[in-house]
Design an enzyme around this catalytic site. Structure first.
Site, PDB file in Angstrom:
ATOM      1  N   ASP A 241       9.360  29.431  22.298  1.00 54.43           N
ATOM      2  CA  ASP A 241       9.804  30.539  23.148  1.00 54.43           C
ATOM      3  C   ASP A 241      11.324  30.669  23.067  1.00 54.43           C
ATOM      4  O   ASP A 241      12.054  29.719  23.357  1.00 54.43           O
ATOM      5  CB  ASP A 241       9.358  30.314  24.596  1.00 54.43           C
TER       6      ASP A 241
ATOM      7  N   TYR B   6      15.026  33.101  23.729  1.00 64.56           N
ATOM      8  CA  TYR B   6      15.815  33.478  24.917  1.00 64.56           C
ATOM      9  C   TYR B   6      16.755  34.592  24.467  1.00 64.56           C
ATOM     10  O   TYR B   6      17.966  34.487  24.580  1.00 64.56           O
ATOM     11  CB  TYR B   6      16.581  32.216  25.344  1.00 64.56           C
TER      12      TYR B   6
ATOM     13  N   HIS C  26      19.075  39.211  30.202  1.00 68.79           N
ATOM     14  CA  HIS C  26      18.355  38.177  30.947  1.00 68.79           C
ATOM     15  C   HIS C  26      19.179  36.893  31.032  1.00 68.79           C
ATOM     16  O   HIS C  26      19.322  36.313  32.108  1.00 68.79           O
ATOM     17  CB  HIS C  26      17.004  37.901  30.279  1.00 68.79           C
TER      18      HIS C  26
ATOM     19  N   ARG D  37      25.901  29.905  37.407  1.00 65.85           N
ATOM     20  CA  ARG D  37      27.338  29.805  37.080  1.00 65.85           C
ATOM     21  C   ARG D  37      27.962  31.197  37.201  1.00 65.85           C
ATOM     22  O   ARG D  37      28.174  31.875  36.193  1.00 65.85           O
ATOM     23  CB  ARG D  37      27.521  29.299  35.636  1.00 65.85           C
TER      24      ARG D  37
ATOM     25  N   GLU E 188       7.410  36.209  33.201  1.00 71.02           N
ATOM     26  CA  GLU E 188       8.468  36.626  32.280  1.00 71.02           C
ATOM     27  C   GLU E 188       7.835  37.592  31.285  1.00 71.02           C
ATOM     28  O   GLU E 188       6.852  37.256  30.626  1.00 71.02           O
ATOM     29  CB  GLU E 188       9.089  35.417  31.564  1.00 71.02           C
TER      30      GLU E 188
ATOM     31  N   GLU F 250       7.584  39.399  27.934  1.00 71.71           N
ATOM     32  CA  GLU F 250       8.094  39.083  26.601  1.00 71.71           C
ATOM     33  C   GLU F 250       7.248  39.737  25.518  1.00 71.71           C
ATOM     34  O   GLU F 250       6.107  40.127  25.735  1.00 71.71           O
ATOM     35  CB  GLU F 250       8.080  37.557  26.375  1.00 71.71           C
TER      36      GLU F 250
ATOM     37  N   ASP G 113       5.112  34.740  30.055  1.00 69.58           N
ATOM     38  CA  ASP G 113       5.480  33.328  30.121  1.00 69.58           C
ATOM     39  C   ASP G 113       5.627  32.947  31.597  1.00 69.58           C
ATOM     40  O   ASP G 113       6.723  33.000  32.165  1.00 69.58           O
ATOM     41  CB  ASP G 113       6.801  33.125  29.347  1.00 69.58           C
TER      42      ASP G 113
ATOM     43  N   ARG H  89       9.579  28.432  39.125  1.00 71.57           N
ATOM     44  CA  ARG H  89      11.045  28.321  39.215  1.00 71.57           C
ATOM     45  C   ARG H  89      11.496  27.076  39.964  1.00 71.57           C
ATOM     46  O   ARG H  89      12.562  26.518  39.651  1.00 71.57           O
ATOM     47  CB  ARG H  89      11.629  29.568  39.888  1.00 71.57           C
TER      48      ARG H  89
ATOM     49  N   GLN I 138      10.992  24.172  37.655  1.00 70.77           N
ATOM     50  CA  GLN I 138      11.974  24.332  36.572  1.00 70.77           C
ATOM     51  C   GLN I 138      13.367  23.855  37.007  1.00 70.77           C
ATOM     52  O   GLN I 138      14.064  23.159  36.269  1.00 70.77           O
ATOM     53  CB  GLN I 138      12.020  25.805  36.173  1.00 70.77           C
TER      54      GLN I 138
ATOM     55  N   TYR J  21      14.688  20.828  34.501  1.00 69.63           N
ATOM     56  CA  TYR J  21      15.120  21.409  33.230  1.00 69.63           C
ATOM     57  C   TYR J  21      16.304  20.722  32.562  1.00 69.63           C
ATOM     58  O   TYR J  21      16.502  20.860  31.349  1.00 69.63           O
ATOM     59  CB  TYR J  21      15.376  22.912  33.367  1.00 69.63           C
TER      60      TYR J  21
ATOM     61  N   LYS K 194       6.563  25.522  32.682  1.00 71.86           N
ATOM     62  CA  LYS K 194       6.145  26.599  31.792  1.00 71.86           C
ATOM     63  C   LYS K 194       4.768  26.358  31.174  1.00 71.86           C
ATOM     64  O   LYS K 194       4.067  27.310  30.846  1.00 71.86           O
ATOM     65  CB  LYS K 194       7.155  26.720  30.630  1.00 71.86           C
TER      66      LYS K 194
ATOM     67  N   THR L  41       0.107  30.489  29.853  1.00 68.27           N
ATOM     68  CA  THR L  41       0.783  31.614  29.199  1.00 68.27           C
ATOM     69  C   THR L  41      -0.308  32.645  28.921  1.00 68.27           C
ATOM     70  O   THR L  41      -1.395  32.267  28.487  1.00 68.27           O
ATOM     71  CB  THR L  41       1.439  31.171  27.874  1.00 68.27           C
TER      72      THR L  41
ATOM     73  N   THR M 225      12.374  36.457  27.900  1.00 70.07           N
ATOM     74  CA  THR M 225      12.266  37.555  28.864  1.00 70.07           C
ATOM     75  C   THR M 225      13.085  38.748  28.412  1.00 70.07           C
ATOM     76  O   THR M 225      14.261  38.606  28.056  1.00 70.07           O
ATOM     77  CB  THR M 225      12.786  37.104  30.245  1.00 70.07           C
TER      78      THR M 225
ATOM     79  N   GLU N 243      15.175  37.682  38.439  1.00 61.91           N
ATOM     80  CA  GLU N 243      16.292  38.632  38.351  1.00 61.91           C
ATOM     81  C   GLU N 243      16.174  39.736  39.402  1.00 61.91           C
ATOM     82  O   GLU N 243      17.162  40.129  40.014  1.00 61.91           O
ATOM     83  CB  GLU N 243      16.317  39.262  36.959  1.00 61.91           C
TER      84      GLU N 243
HETATM   85 CA    CA Z   1      10.351  32.629  28.505  1.00 60.39          CA
END
Ligand code: CA
Length: 440
Positions: free
Chosen positions: A137, A139, A144, A153, A209, A211, A243, A247, A250, A254, A263, A267, A370, A384
């Site tokens: 997968d 990114y 996104h 951040r 997500e 995709e 996906d 959260r 994660q 992560y 994840k 799927t 995503t 988001e």
């Molecule tokens: Ca994904």
């Protein structure tokens, strides 16, 4: 790189009348591949090509001696309940099969036994189209990556590598299911921000997500690189991919190695593989990088790719809660992400995947990451849309959501063309309802 041919002719019509209705997702220009079986049967399934509200059964075309040469070889390879052997054959075989099936289905071809080779879509259930060996997968949406990065951040959302390298993680293929299969809410290790210790708990921040999924067709040997200009020839086709993402699991797991149990519990993919050849008319420029952005390294860049590396696919994701189903309220659209805004293309992802000599196998699968556009109504995940759970979505039923609740159904659609365009190439649907978690 393949070119347009007679199978893309916008004026082509089929004797399968439902394929010719304006806005039909499966006109004769589409012809996606899938594996189906009779509803409720325990069969392994058989290969077919979608046209309108019907499926052309490849086995029946073989029995009627409709196919010749490479098309016949390709159809013979589609026996056995998965498309991997057909995918392995390569572009010339897929293309010849598409051409001969298009010839057979086109208006005026006077098929001798047309009812014998078709089965209505209403009479079947769809199966996994291929045995997926490896699943990666990516990114690839800078929108996104920036939106998610901002949550963690605010001053420095994109990590320094993002504009140089297509980022990905290795996912898990065993839990991929086709549209319609319900998704069980996971449990996992969660550490809330105000807690000092983690607990084993039911996921409370379940997300989707939106995709694009890509199936690898013909392969490379271990140690061999698929160059950017070869990449498209190795791609068999595409589907919609959800996906599912936990959260809260994660957030705790992560670092430092990326997603794992957040994840791999589920799927969901749409069952029809839209061939790369059907998508040729919808190629577009790859992402136009601002002048301040670094140019991709030469192995990820070419003039042809800049001109035709992108794909103009529209996505739509909507949610329908259990209450909305009971009250007959239609699903509410949450986002309409445009695929043409992706920072990295499906060819760049494939080439980058092999630049170290990593060998791909037929039926291997990768996700785009995503898809999110730059506008608020173009976002591909709830993370988001609700800014990490700070705001609510409000449904016509009066219900509110920060993340998904049990009984919610997530429905993803995708298509090329449509509108004033004569032809719409639809991807069908990727849908699944959330089941409550198992008891801990
Ligand atoms: Ca994904």
């Amino acid at each position: 790189m393949s070119n347009l041919n007679e199978t893309h002719d916008k004026n082509l019509k089929s004797w399968v009348e439902t394929a010719n209705i304006k806005g039909s997702e499966f006109p004769i220009q589409n012809l996606p591949f899938g594996i189906f079986k009779s509803i409720g049967s325990k069969d392994i399934g058989q290969a077919g090509i979608r046209i309108g509200d019907q499926i052309v059964v490849l086995e029946k075309l073989l029995q009627c001696s409709v196919l010749r040469g490479k098309a016949e070889v390709a159809a013979l390879k589609s026996r056995g309940g998965c498309l991997n052997p057909l995918m392995e054959l390569g572009h010339d075989y897929w293309s010849e099969l598409r051409k001969q099936v298009s010839d057979f289905l086109k208006y005026g071809s006077k098929p001798f036994t047309h009812s014998d080779v078709l089965i209505p879509i209403a009479d079947v259930e769809m199966c996994m189209p291929a045995q997926i060996g490896d699943y990666t997968d990516f990114y690839s949406s800078i929108n996104h990556a920036t939106n998610v990065g901002k949550l963690f951040r605010p001053d420095n959302p994109l990590l320094p590598n993002y504009k140089h390298i297509p980022i990905a993680y290795h996912g898990r293929s065993s839990s991929i299911r086709v549209s319609g299969y319900a998704t069980r809410r996971p449990i996992g290790q969660i550490k809330n921000a105000d807690a000092t210790e983690p607990v084993l708990s039911v996921c409370d921040k379940l997300d989707y997500e939106t995709e694009l999924g890509v199936f690898v067709g013909s392969v490379n040997d271990l140690g061999e690189i698929i160059t950017l200009d070869q990449a498209e020839e190795h791609i068999f086709g595409c589907c919609i991919l959800n996906d599912w993402s936990a959260r809260d699991i994660q957030a705790w797991e992560y670092q430092p190695l990326g997603p794992f149990l957040a994840k791999n519990f589920a799927t969901t993919i749409s069952p029809w593989i839209i061939t790369k050849e059907a998508l040729i008319p919808y190629r577009c420029k790859s992402y136009k990088r601002p002048l301040a952005d670094p140019k991709p390294l030469p192995y990820l860049n070419s003039r042809t790719h800049e001109r035709l590396g992108g794909l103009d696919i529209d996505f739509e994701v909507s949610i329908r809660t259990e209450k909305m189903r009971k009250e007959n309220i239609p699903a509410m659209v949450i986002g309409r992400p445009p695929f043409k805004d992706m920072y990295w293309t499906i060819s760049q992802m494939l080439t980058h995947h092999t630049i170290n000599g990593c060998n791909l196998r037929s039926g291997d699968f990768y996700g785009s990451g995503t898809i999110s556009g730059s506008e608020k109504n173009q976002l591909g995940s709830l993370l988001e849309v609700t800014e990490g759970g700070k705001t609510d979505i409000v449904f016509p039923s009066g219900e509110k959501r920060k993340f998904l609740k049990d009984g919610d159904e997530v429905i993803m659609k995708a298509w090329c063309g449509g509108g004033d365009d004569l032809i719409k190439i639809g991807f069908g649907e990727c849908r699944s309802i959330i089941l409550s978690a198992l008891e801990i």
